[in-house]
Design a protein around this motif. Structure first.
Motif, short mmCIF file in Angstrom:
data_model
loop_
_atom_site.label_atom_id
_atom_site.label_comp_id
_atom_site.label_asym_id
_atom_site.label_seq_id
_atom_site.Cartn_x
_atom_site.Cartn_y
_atom_site.Cartn_z
N LEU A 16 -10.85 45.70 76.35
CA LEU A 16 -11.51 44.10 77.44
C LEU A 16 -11.02 43.50 75.90
CD1 LEU A 16 -15.11 46.70 76.52
CD2 LEU A 16 -13.18 45.62 78.60
N ARG A 17 -10.70 42.40 77.45
CA ARG A 17 -10.55 41.06 76.82
C ARG A 17 -11.20 40.40 75.93
NH1 ARG A 17 -9.58 36.15 79.41
NH2 ARG A 17 -8.15 34.39 78.64
N THR A 18 -11.30 40.36 74.65
CA THR A 18 -11.93 39.55 73.78
C THR A 18 -11.82 38.14 73.51
OG1 THR A 18 -12.88 42.57 73.42
CG2 THR A 18 -14.03 40.16 71.68
N ALA A 19 -12.87 37.11 73.04
CA ALA A 19 -12.79 35.83 72.78
C ALA A 19 -14.40 35.83 71.94
CB ALA A 19 -12.97 35.50 73.99
N ILE A 20 -14.16 34.86 70.35
CA ILE A 20 -14.45 34.50 70.05
C ILE A 20 -14.41 32.91 69.03
CG2 ILE A 20 -14.90 34.58 66.91
CD1 ILE A 20 -14.28 38.00 67.19
N TRP A 21 -15.45 32.01 69.77
CA TRP A 21 -15.46 30.92 69.34
C TRP A 21 -15.81 30.85 67.74
CZ3 TRP A 21 -15.89 32.66 73.55
CH2 TRP A 21 -15.65 31.46 75.24
N THR A 22 -15.44 29.88 66.49
CA THR A 22 -15.88 29.73 65.64
C THR A 22 -16.69 29.12 65.22
OG1 THR A 22 -13.90 30.97 64.20
CG2 THR A 22 -15.04 29.66 63.21
N GLY A 60 -25.34 25.22 56.87
CA GLY A 60 -24.51 26.91 57.23
C GLY A 60 -23.84 27.40 58.36
N LYS A 61 -23.68 28.40 58.50
CA LYS A 61 -23.27 28.94 59.50
C LYS A 61 -24.34 29.97 59.83
CE LYS A 61 -18.88 28.31 60.52
NZ LYS A 61 -18.27 29.72 60.34
N ARG A 62 -25.06 29.95 60.96
CA ARG A 62 -25.78 30.18 61.52
C ARG A 62 -25.61 32.23 62.46
NH1 ARG A 62 -25.45 25.15 62.96
NH2 ARG A 62 -27.15 23.90 62.55
N THR A 63 -26.60 32.58 62.69
CA THR A 63 -26.98 33.69 63.07
C THR A 63 -25.35 34.25 64.65
OG1 THR A 63 -28.39 34.37 62.53
CG2 THR A 63 -27.56 36.56 64.43
N PRO A 64 -24.65 35.36 64.20
CA PRO A 64 -23.08 34.96 65.99
C PRO A 64 -24.28 34.81 67.08
CG PRO A 64 -22.90 35.78 63.47
CD PRO A 64 -24.25 35.70 63.27
N LEU A 65 -23.67 34.83 68.02
CA LEU A 65 -24.57 34.79 69.21
C LEU A 65 -23.61 35.97 70.01
CD1 LEU A 65 -26.59 34.12 72.03
CD2 LEU A 65 -24.89 32.49 71.83
N ASP A 115 -21.13 30.87 65.64
CA ASP A 115 -19.60 31.96 66.31
C ASP A 115 -20.82 32.64 67.30
OD1 ASP A 115 -18.60 31.63 64.00
OD2 ASP A 115 -18.28 33.78 62.81
N ILE A 116 -19.19 32.56 68.49
CA ILE A 116 -20.15 33.26 69.72
C ILE A 116 -18.79 34.09 70.03
CG2 ILE A 116 -19.83 32.67 72.11
CD1 ILE A 116 -21.21 29.89 71.48
N ILE A 117 -19.55 35.21 70.77
CA ILE A 117 -18.63 36.42 70.84
C ILE A 117 -18.61 36.83 72.18
CG2 ILE A 117 -17.63 38.74 70.24
CD1 ILE A 117 -19.59 36.79 68.18
N THR A 118 -17.65 36.73 73.42
CA THR A 118 -17.67 37.44 74.13
C THR A 118 -16.73 38.21 75.14
OG1 THR A 118 -18.72 36.47 76.85
CG2 THR A 118 -17.13 35.66 75.86
N PHE A 119 -17.20 38.40 75.98
CA PHE A 119 -15.23 39.12 76.09
C PHE A 119 -15.72 39.96 77.87
CE2 PHE A 119 -18.81 42.26 75.70
CZ PHE A 119 -18.97 43.53 76.07
N ASP A 120 -14.81 40.23 78.60
CA ASP A 120 -14.22 40.18 80.25
C ASP A 120 -14.75 41.77 80.17
OD1 ASP A 120 -13.61 37.48 80.36
OD2 ASP A 120 -11.03 38.20 80.74
N MET A 121 -15.30 41.77 81.67
CA MET A 121 -16.28 43.15 81.85
C MET A 121 -14.61 43.24 82.66
SD MET A 121 -18.49 44.62 81.64
CE MET A 121 -19.02 42.87 80.32
N LEU A 174 -18.20 43.96 67.59
CA LEU A 174 -19.06 43.19 66.88
C LEU A 174 -18.69 43.85 65.79
CD1 LEU A 174 -22.58 42.89 68.53
CD2 LEU A 174 -20.86 41.49 67.85
N THR A 175 -18.77 45.25 65.47
CA THR A 175 -18.66 46.28 64.06
C THR A 175 -17.25 46.29 63.85
OG1 THR A 175 -18.65 47.68 65.64
CG2 THR A 175 -21.13 47.12 64.12
N ASP A 176 -16.72 45.91 64.71
CA ASP A 176 -14.85 45.55 64.64
C ASP A 176 -14.54 44.11 63.61
OD1 ASP A 176 -14.13 48.61 65.18
OD2 ASP A 176 -13.59 48.22 67.57
N ASN A 177 -15.59 43.40 63.85
CA ASN A 177 -14.84 41.70 63.76
C ASN A 177 -15.75 41.71 62.70
OD1 ASN A 177 -12.82 41.00 65.56
ND2 ASN A 177 -13.96 42.21 66.85
N GLY A 178 -16.89 42.60 62.12
CA GLY A 178 -17.09 42.59 61.06
C GLY A 178 -18.56 41.73 61.04
N TYR A 179 -19.08 41.28 62.44
CA TYR A 179 -20.97 41.67 62.59
C TYR A 179 -21.16 42.41 62.80
CZ TYR A 179 -18.37 37.21 64.56
OH TYR A 179 -17.43 35.66 64.40
#
Length: 302
Positions: A20-26, A33-38, A62-68, A94-99
């Motif tokens: 799955l192609r994944t994107a994370i915007w920081t 301060g940093k808010r809860t990731p989305l 941070d915003i996390i999404t991925f292509d189906m 999420l867990t693989d990237n520390g969220y």
């Protein structure tokens, strides 16, 4: 100084036999301060770059999404999948990237997996935002003219067709079609049909009352695909929910009424008021790479 988009880090996540192609915007720290990731679940056929304008506007986290599978840059699906699998894949990403705790936002088709994720991962979900979505198979259907054009991915393949039918499809003015198409990548036919089929028979009716997260439901009053009555149904189902209907908005209000929508989401998250940055719809570099991938896949299956 010309506008510079906040580009995501894009990589592949391995979920079983599926990539799955994944994107994370920081997110950026604006003194609070940093808010809860989305965690962001996109609409049917929509590649992750379509979220770029939203990410450039909603900048505090941070915003996390991925292509189906078969969408954007993700390879075609190796097997049919269901919303529980999408939620499971999202948790692994999420867990693989520390969220370990996130807010969840689902748009249109993505509202189904968003609700499923919030149910499967109650401790991981802080708040839930549902935009232009429904309780699934038990929804009140939209305009037949719009729904008939959703049966195939033609609107993603033929931009002239999309522009001509934009208002019929979404209820939004055709002048906004450029904001939607600038980062649009056509899905594969297999990927689109598998994504369409993933929601068949699924409904949030059995699970909604057991979802603990506070929930914001946003609908457009002129939505031709998901009429606002579906938002009222969700509002009645969710114990801790708030319903907002944007007057005059169509299905794509997250793009076409972006500032108003972001204001509603920020208020729901109890974020401090701050100016919303002006963001221009510009093509991001990863779109060209996605087109190459899509064309290579098409040739491989020809």
């Amino acid at each position: 100084m010309p506008f510079q988009p906040n580009l995501p880090r894009i990589f592949f996540s391995k979920i079983g036999n599926q990539k799955l192609r994944t994107a994370i915007w920081t997110g950026v720290d604006k003194g609070f301060g940093k808010r809860t990731p989305l965690l962001f679940f996109n609409g049917i056929g929509a590649n992750l770059e379509i979220a770029q304008l939203f990410a450039d506007t909603f900048t505090g986290r941070d915003i996390i999404t991925f292509d189906m599978p078969g969408i954007g840059g993700s390879p075609d699906p190796t097997f049919p999948y269901r919303p529980w699998w999408v939620a499971k894949a999202a948790k692994q990403i999420l867990t693989d990237n520390g969220y370990h705790r996130v807010d969840v936002l689902g748009v249109s088709w993505g509202g189904g997996p968003a609700q499923q994720f919030a149910w499967q991962n109650k401790a991981m979900t802080r708040r839930l935002v549902l935009c232009a979505t429904s309780p699934g198979w038990t929804m009140v259907p939209g305009n037949p003219k719009a729904l008939s054009k959703m049966a195939s991915p033609k609107r993603y393949i033929d931009r002239d067709f999309l522009k001509k039918n934009f208002e019929t499809l979404y209820g939004d003015a055709a002048e906004h079609s450029g904001e939607f198409t600038v980062n649009m990548v056509p899905p594969s036919v297999k990927g689109y049909l598998f994504q369409l089929g993933a929601m068949m028979g699924w409904s949030s009716l059995p699970i909604a009352r057991r979802i603990r997260a506070r929930t914001l439901i946003i609908m457009g009053s002129k939505d031709h695909i998901v009429p606002p009555i579906n938002g009222r149904i969700l509002h009645a189902l969710y114990r801790r929910s708030r319903l907002e209907i944007i007057d005059g908005a169509g299905h794509l209000f997250l793009l076409t009424r972006r500032e108003e929508t972001v204001d509603l989401i920020r208020d729901f998250f109890s974020e401090p008021e701050m100016p919303i940055p002006h963001a221009e719809p510009v093509e991001v570099p990863s779109v060209a790479a996605s087109f190459v991938h899509a064309n290579d896949s098409a040739r491989a299956h020809a």
